[in-house]
Design an enzyme around this catalytic site. Structure first.
Site, PDB file in Angstrom:
ATOM      1  N   GLY A 117     -17.481  50.461 -26.069  1.00 10.39           N
ATOM      2  CA  GLY A 117     -18.980  50.382 -25.794  1.00 10.39           C
ATOM      3  C   GLY A 117     -19.577  51.415 -25.193  1.00 10.39           C
ATOM      4  O   GLY A 117     -20.884  51.464 -25.275  1.00 10.39           O
ATOM      5  N   GLU A 140      -9.670  49.609 -28.546  1.00 11.00           N
ATOM      6  CA  GLU A 140      -9.804  48.170 -28.804  1.00 11.00           C
ATOM      7  C   GLU A 140      -8.645  47.461 -29.335  1.00 11.00           C
ATOM      8  O   GLU A 140      -7.923  46.461 -29.068  1.00 11.00           O
ATOM      9  CB  GLU A 140     -10.766  47.519 -29.513  1.00 11.00           C
ATOM     10  CG  GLU A 140     -12.240  48.024 -28.685  1.00 11.00           C
ATOM     11  CD  GLU A 140     -12.687  49.429 -28.569  1.00 11.00           C
ATOM     12  OE1 GLU A 140     -13.369  49.871 -27.814  1.00 11.00           O
ATOM     13  OE2 GLU A 140     -12.169  50.323 -29.612  1.00 11.00           O
TER      14      GLU A 140
END
Length: 387
Positions: A117, A140
């Site tokens: 992010g 991730e």
């Protein structure tokens, strides 16, 4: 122009100097990880400045030795009961759309770690400056999540099958690699960053050509031979074009035995330790991203994130966070434990669309409705406590 007082203890600092605004992610001891408060403040200031006719240029940077290490994993772990994290997830994906489509010039100064992010706040910008200390990765899948925050849209647009490689392996890129791939626009030595920032402030303008000219005064050209990832593209394409994960891993391991391919072994080691569920969902998401629009990718990613946090397919995301950030034993016990056990039916569950009112509400095109679709205007607040 009235200027808000600066709270040095706030997680995001906002300063205005003439026609230029500076946004600083300010959690240096936590590598500027993105909490609900960070998302709230970044969105607040970006909306304010886009609406303000006096602001022409926005600079975004991180305090300390990282730009941002991505989402606050402990926040997700501590909020694992119910839909505690739904609001911050919704707000983050909604913010990603606005970062991609921001109407004023933005410059990201990306010094140190930039992941997940955090990278979503830099890669889409018209100008993103990296240094010799910049390290990029998308980790991730390794913790049971998926390539998120618009990267299922960004990665498939890289050359060849680099998107699959980066999304699946948690491979690290240096600043020069990022420039070579278009994940950053300029490479500047770190000792010149302060002077670059001063020049951008003195420019006091958002004119794209003027901003580019200032950055180029400080930037260095990245030569092809300096970008190691480009030299590995042929091998990456050969392996990561395969249809299934099993075929990709088999091909990648076979290539590792050839002379000059020693770089594969450490990447492969991490690849094999990742969540089988996270890997399969990530591969499908990136492949779908090759033909998706940005809004469609973001809506899909919102669904995936919420379904994974709700343990619709497995509890891997919480086990991955536990192993990495809570107990820190780095020994996750995945369930299912193998790729073969992750069926297509299970993956389909993660991608299952929500009803229209529960989807991420991407604002319609047009300046008057650009900042619509906020979480507080969705159906979700009224559903709290009614599940």
């Amino acid at each position: 122009m009235a200027k808000e007082p600066l709270n040095a203890n706030e997680v995001v600092l906002a300063e205005e100097a003439g026609h230029v605004s500076i946004l600083t992610l300010n959690r240096p001891r936590q590598l500027n990880v993105i909490s609900s408060r960070v998302v709230e403040l970044v969105a607040k200031y970006l909306e304010k400045w886009e609406r303000d006719v006096d602001i022409k240029l926005v600079i975004i940077k991180g305090a300390g030795r990282a730009f941002s290490a991505g989402g606050d994993l402990k926040m997700f772990y501590e909020g694992r009961s119910g839909d505690f994290c739904l609001e911050v997830v919704y707000r983050m994906y909604w913010l990603c759309y606005h970062i991609h489509t921001y109407t004023k010039s933005m410059v990201a100064i990306v010094h140190g770690i930039v992941m997940g992010g955090g990278a979503a706040m830099t890669v889409p910008l018209k100008f993103s400056v990296v240094t010799e200390k910049t390290v990029f990765s998308m980790p991730e899948a390794s913790i049971g999540l998926h390539t998120d925050c618009s990267f299922s849209y960004i990665l498939p647009h890289l050359p060849g099958y680099l998107g699959e490689y980066l999304g699946l392996t948690d491979a690290k890129l240096c600043g020069k690699d990022m420039v070579a791939l278009g994940l950053a626009t300029h490479f500047v030595q770190s000792e010149k960053l302060d002077e670059l920032e001063k020049r951008l402030l003195s420019l006091n303008s958002g004119d794209e050509n003027s901003v580019r000219n200032v950055i180029e005064e400080f930037s260095m050209e990245v030569l092809p031979e300096e970008a190691t990832i480009i030299n590995r593209l042929q091998t990456i394409n050969k392996c990561f074009c395969k249809e299934s994960l099993e075929e990709i891993i088999e091909s990648f391991e076979a290539e590792a035995w050839y002379d000059g391919n020693d770089w594969i072994w450490p990447v492969l080691k991490g690849f094999k330790r990742s969540s089988p569920t996270g890997l399969k969902i990530t591969l499908r998401s990136i492949r779908e991203g090759r033909t998706e629009t940005l809004p469609k990718s973001l809506k899909k990613e919102f669904r995936l994130t919420m379904n994974l946090l709700r343990s619709v397919v497995s509890d891997d995301v919480y086990e991955g966070i536990r192993a990495l950030s809570i107990d820190k034993d780095k020994a996750p016990k995945w369930n299912p434990a193998t790729l073969e056990e992750v069926s297509n039916d299970k993956v389909d569950l993660a991608f299952k669309p929500f009803s229209a009112e529960l989807e991420l509400q991407i604002p319609a095109e047009g300046r008057t409705c650009r900042w619509e679709g906020k979480y507080e205007h969705s159906v979700y607040p009224s559903m709290k406590g009614n599940k």
